[in-house]
Design an enzyme around this catalytic site. Structure first.
Site, PDB file in Angstrom:
ATOM      1  N   HIS A 101     -30.048 -28.253 -23.347  1.00 34.21           N
ATOM      2  CA  HIS A 101     -30.766 -29.188 -24.225  1.00 34.21           C
ATOM      3  C   HIS A 101     -32.114 -29.478 -23.540  1.00 34.21           C
ATOM      4  O   HIS A 101     -32.180 -29.485 -22.303  1.00 34.21           O
ATOM      5  CB  HIS A 101     -30.086 -30.548 -24.334  1.00 34.21           C
ATOM      6  N   ASP A 104     -31.831 -31.932 -20.690  1.00 37.68           N
ATOM      7  CA  ASP A 104     -31.138 -31.493 -19.467  1.00 37.68           C
ATOM      8  C   ASP A 104     -32.110 -30.885 -18.472  1.00 37.68           C
ATOM      9  O   ASP A 104     -31.886 -30.931 -17.261  1.00 37.68           O
ATOM     10  CB  ASP A 104     -30.128 -30.364 -19.747  1.00 37.68           C
TER      11      ASP A 104
END
Ligand code: XLS
Ligand code: NI
Ligand code: NI
Length: 435
Positions: A101, A104
């Site tokens: 993501h 992240d």
């Protein structure tokens, strides 16, 4: 030069079934041929960046338990250190893919434009490592559920400004996935749903979600992204109710908005269980509609009732999963992403490696068993025997007929059904021979 995070842990080797080495593969032999294809090309393993490198070990009752040199995750220098460690682990495991993501891989900045610049910087950094280590991106995605701006949804938010922010966010993540040569792009709508119907206009929200997904598909074609767009069903958590409830619901949604030829499904073991299904049910539903895209492999604790995202360790369940995947012709551009996290007491770097080693071995055992069942053909034979009468001319013509002609044959006594055994126990015993 390495980071030293995995000091003392060598690249994992296949040692075969008799190995007792906890840091060796007993079943995962990437180059072994199964039904004419290498095991690694069937399984297409991916590490999930969020669980393994971004999650800090918190739960609803307690804060972080992990102490990592890249904490706190608010600085680009440490984001790069995190990437160094992540790619070291991909190398140790010998996995071909990873998934991420936006949040992240880079810390969010004060403005959207600055966050975008950071995404560009970190994906340049990833790109060099991917090239160097020959590791690919299975899929990228946008986290549109953690920040408070998403609390009432992303594309389904009552505030059009949030819809706009979601559009800009997904565009940026699709661009980044495209830049990294990603093979799919995933949308999981954790906040696309509701907490209470008292404040929710469901029909309107679904129309907005359908329109949003059409824009995603249009943008994919505009930039020439050749990967598959995937939506990931989950019935609830964090929302009380999520619109992408399960495979069947998603398929109905995709058909309603004319997207069935453009979008497939990313199915997750734990989400299937939360929806009251088995994983093979979800896979069979998607496969029967030609919409099986990719899988998030994990397992729930069956007693707790939460999406606990544990690493898989149940070979019989995993075998049936891959049985249905093989029957459907495989995962295509998809793969097996370990959307799984350590328990919060598993503090050590070796826990992270061992979790993946074990999970990869469980999947390899499942795949081996699935292939052996298919090659033996026992289940397929039982299936064709069970439905054999449908191959007769009389049965086929019945499907072209109407209720009154069919009824006439029943009334005349020509048709008099005789119940037959479903042989479930015999079939379950058969499966047990392989797992
Ligand atoms: C959460 C989801 C999430 C998606 C990606 O339950 O599984 O991890 O896979 O956003
Ligand atoms: Ni999940
Ligand atoms: Ni998932």
């Amino acid at each position: 030069m390495t980071t030293g995070f995995f000091d003392g842990i060598d690249p994992i080797q296949f040692e075969g079934e008799n190995s007792t080495n906890p840091l060796a593969y007993s079943h995962y032999d990437g180059d072994a041929l199964i039904m004419g294809k290498r095991m690694k090309d069937h399984l297409r393993f991916a590490v999930a960046y969020w669980h393994s490198f971004a999650w800090e070990g918190g739960d609803p009752f307690g804060g972080p338990t992990f102490v990592r040199p890249w904490h706190p995750q608010d600085d680009m220098g440490r984001a790069k250190m995190k990437a160094d460690v992540a790619f070291e682990m991909f190398g140790i495991l010998g996995v071909p893919f990873f998934c991420w993501h936006d949040v992240d891989i880079r810390p969010e900045a004060a403005t959207f434009a600055e966050s975008l610049a950071r995404l560009d910087e970190i994906t340049d950094y990833f790109g060099a490592k991917m090239e160097d280590q020959k590791i690919d991106c299975l899929w990228g995605t946008a986290n549109m559920f953690s920040h408070r701006r998403w609390m009432a949804g992303a594309s389904t938010n009552p505030d059009p400004d949030v819809f706009a922010y979601a559009a800009a966010t997904v565009k940026s993540c699709m661009d980044a996935t495209h830049k990294l040569g990603g093979q799919n792009y995933v949308l999981w709508g954790g906040r696309e749903g509701y907490e209470t119907l008292l404040n929710t206009d469901m029909g309107r929200e679904l129309d907005h979600m359908g329109r949003f997904l059409s824009m995603v598909v249009d943008y994919k074609h505009k930039i020439g992204f050749e990967g598959t767009i995937l939506v990931e069903p989950k019935p609830q958590e964090p929302s009380k109710h999520q619109y992408d409830y399960d495979a069947a619901t998603c398929i109905g949604f995709l058909r309603k908005y004319g997207l069935e030829g453009e979008v497939k499904l990313n199915l997750e073991q734990g989400h299937a269980i939360l929806a009251g299904h088995s994983f093979e049910h979800e896979i069979a539903v998607a496969a029967s509609e030609g919409m099986l895209g990719s899988i998030d492999m994990n397992r729930n604790d069956y007693q707790s009732g939460w999406d606990t995202d544990q690493f898989p360790n149940n070979v019989p369940e995993v075998a049936l999963t891959y049985y249905h995947i093989l029957k459907a012709g495989g995962l295509g551009t998809g793969g097996t992403n370990f959307d799984a996290k350590l328990r919060r007491q598993s503090l050590d770097p070796v826990d992270l490696v061992a979790a993946h080693v074990g999970a990869m071995d469980v999947c390899a055992r499942g795949l081996n068993a699935a292939a052996a069942m298919l090659e033996d053909g026992g289940l397929e034979e039982a299936l064709s025997t069970r439905y054999a009468d449908w191959d007769t001319a009389r049965a086929k013509s019945m499907l072209q007929g109407d209720l009154s002609t069919i009824a006439a044959d029943v009334i005349s006594g020509k048709i008099d059904p005789q119940p037959r055994s479903g042989q479930q126990e015999i079939l379950e015993n058969y499966v047990n021979r392989f797992v």
